[in-house]
Design an enzyme around this catalytic site. Structure first.
Site, PDB file in Angstrom:
ATOM      1  N   ASP A  97      26.761  33.789  -1.511  1.00  0.00           N
ATOM      2  CA  ASP A  97      27.824  33.127  -2.252  1.00  0.00           C
ATOM      3  C   ASP A  97      29.025  34.057  -2.330  1.00  0.00           C
ATOM      4  O   ASP A  97      28.993  35.078  -3.041  1.00  0.00           O
ATOM      5  CB  ASP A  97      27.338  32.753  -3.660  1.00  0.00           C
ATOM      6  CG  ASP A  97      28.346  31.913  -4.424  1.00  0.00           C
ATOM      7  OD1 ASP A  97      29.476  32.395  -4.649  1.00  0.00           O
ATOM      8  OD2 ASP A  97      28.009  30.784  -4.792  1.00  0.00           O
ATOM      9  N   ARG A 111      32.121  19.479  -7.062  1.00  0.00           N
ATOM     10  CA  ARG A 111      31.386  18.311  -6.589  1.00  0.00           C
ATOM     11  C   ARG A 111      30.756  17.581  -7.772  1.00  0.00           C
ATOM     12  O   ARG A 111      29.991  18.169  -8.542  1.00  0.00           O
ATOM     13  CB  ARG A 111      30.299  18.739  -5.593  1.00  0.00           C
ATOM     14  CG  ARG A 111      29.596  17.559  -4.924  1.00  0.00           C
ATOM     15  CD  ARG A 111      28.636  18.054  -3.849  1.00  0.00           C
ATOM     16  NE  ARG A 111      29.354  18.762  -2.803  1.00  0.00           N
ATOM     17  CZ  ARG A 111      29.973  18.176  -1.790  1.00  0.00           C
ATOM     18  NH1 ARG A 111      29.950  16.860  -1.675  1.00  0.00           N
ATOM     19  NH2 ARG A 111      30.599  18.893  -0.883  1.00  0.00           N
ATOM     20  N   ASP A 157      30.457  34.768  -5.934  1.00  0.00           N
ATOM     21  CA  ASP A 157      29.620  35.663  -6.728  1.00  0.00           C
ATOM     22  C   ASP A 157      29.731  37.094  -6.237  1.00  0.00           C
ATOM     23  O   ASP A 157      29.784  38.038  -7.037  1.00  0.00           O
ATOM     24  CB  ASP A 157      28.160  35.196  -6.669  1.00  0.00           C
ATOM     25  CG  ASP A 157      27.904  33.994  -7.545  1.00  0.00           C
ATOM     26  OD1 ASP A 157      28.745  33.672  -8.403  1.00  0.00           O
ATOM     27  OD2 ASP A 157      26.838  33.356  -7.369  1.00  0.00           O
ATOM     28  N   THR A 183      27.996  11.444  -8.134  1.00  0.00           N
ATOM     29  CA  THR A 183      28.489  10.802  -6.907  1.00  0.00           C
ATOM     30  C   THR A 183      28.453  11.739  -5.708  1.00  0.00           C
ATOM     31  O   THR A 183      28.526  11.282  -4.565  1.00  0.00           O
ATOM     32  CB  THR A 183      29.934  10.325  -7.096  1.00  0.00           C
ATOM     33  OG1 THR A 183      30.785  11.469  -7.266  1.00  0.00           O
ATOM     34  CG2 THR A 183      30.048   9.433  -8.319  1.00  0.00           C
TER      35      THR A 183
END
Length: 209
Positions: A200, A104, A203, A108
């Site tokens: 996560d 990402r 991870d 923006t």
């Protein structure tokens, strides 16, 4: 609108409990993710077409079924999607594997493709895009779009845990892509993590933070 399939097989739900547990270490987490993916793939491929063949058994001829020449492709979304590939390949060893990486943009906030390597005959394959977590849905939607831009047509999305927000995003962007999950959790928190989720996934798979 696409269909959301919640695969609630007891073995999947049992293993998912330990996958969620914060005390589960990377080795066990990887094994559980692979096992859950194998079991989910069994349901994701339930509609593969069959054709009749005849074989010689030790006592006679038998009319049997085989998959009707359908080619399968598995496309993990890097990096966490890698943890799901082994389970699928143990069930469908002839499947080809592509890879797609999306991040990402911090300014923006739009998904940006940084890597994409797909089977050359992607248009002829039934594709299973895999990512353990369907949170905001931004990465999954972008990955599917990038695959379509390269000729992919028959696509399914397979995730272990999803948030309602992510499901909505993918359905609105890709109403032709069915979604397969083991659980739909409550919501996203302010940081975009699924609640209660499992943390996560990348991870936890690879022992990083």
């Amino acid at each position: 609108m696409s269909t959301v399939h919640v695969i609630d097989h007891p073995l999947i739900q049992h293993k998912l409990t330990f996958l969620r547990d914060a005390d589960t270490g990377p080795k066990e987490f990887r094994e559980l993710a692979e096992e859950i993916s194998l079991l989910m793939a069994y349901e994701v491929t339930r509609d593969l077409p069959l054709t009749d063949v005849e074989v010689n058994t030790p006592v006679g001829r038998a009319r049997c079924k085989v998959i009707a020449g359908k080619k399968i492709g598995v496309v993990p979304v890097l990096r966490a999607g890698l943890g799901m590939v082994g389970g699928i390949l143990s069930l469908i060893p002839a499947a080809k594997v592509g890879h797609i990486g999306v991040y990402r943009d911090p300014e923006t906030l739009m998904p940006v493709e940084y890597y994409c390597k797909l089977p050359p005959d992607i248009a002829e394959r039934d594709l299973i895009v895999v990512d353990p977590m369907l949170a905001t849905g931004g990465s999954a939607s972008a990955s599917i779009r990038f695959i379509k831009e390269r000729g992919g047509q028959a696509i399914k999305l397979m995730c272990i845990v999803a948030a309602p927000e992510g499901i909505k995003t993918v359905q609105e962007a890709h109403p032709d892509v069915d979604i397969y999950v083991a659980a739909i959790d409550e919501r996203l928190n302010s940081h975009g993590y699924i609640v209660p989720g499992l943390g996560d996934a990348g991870d936890r798979l690879f022992g990083t933070r």
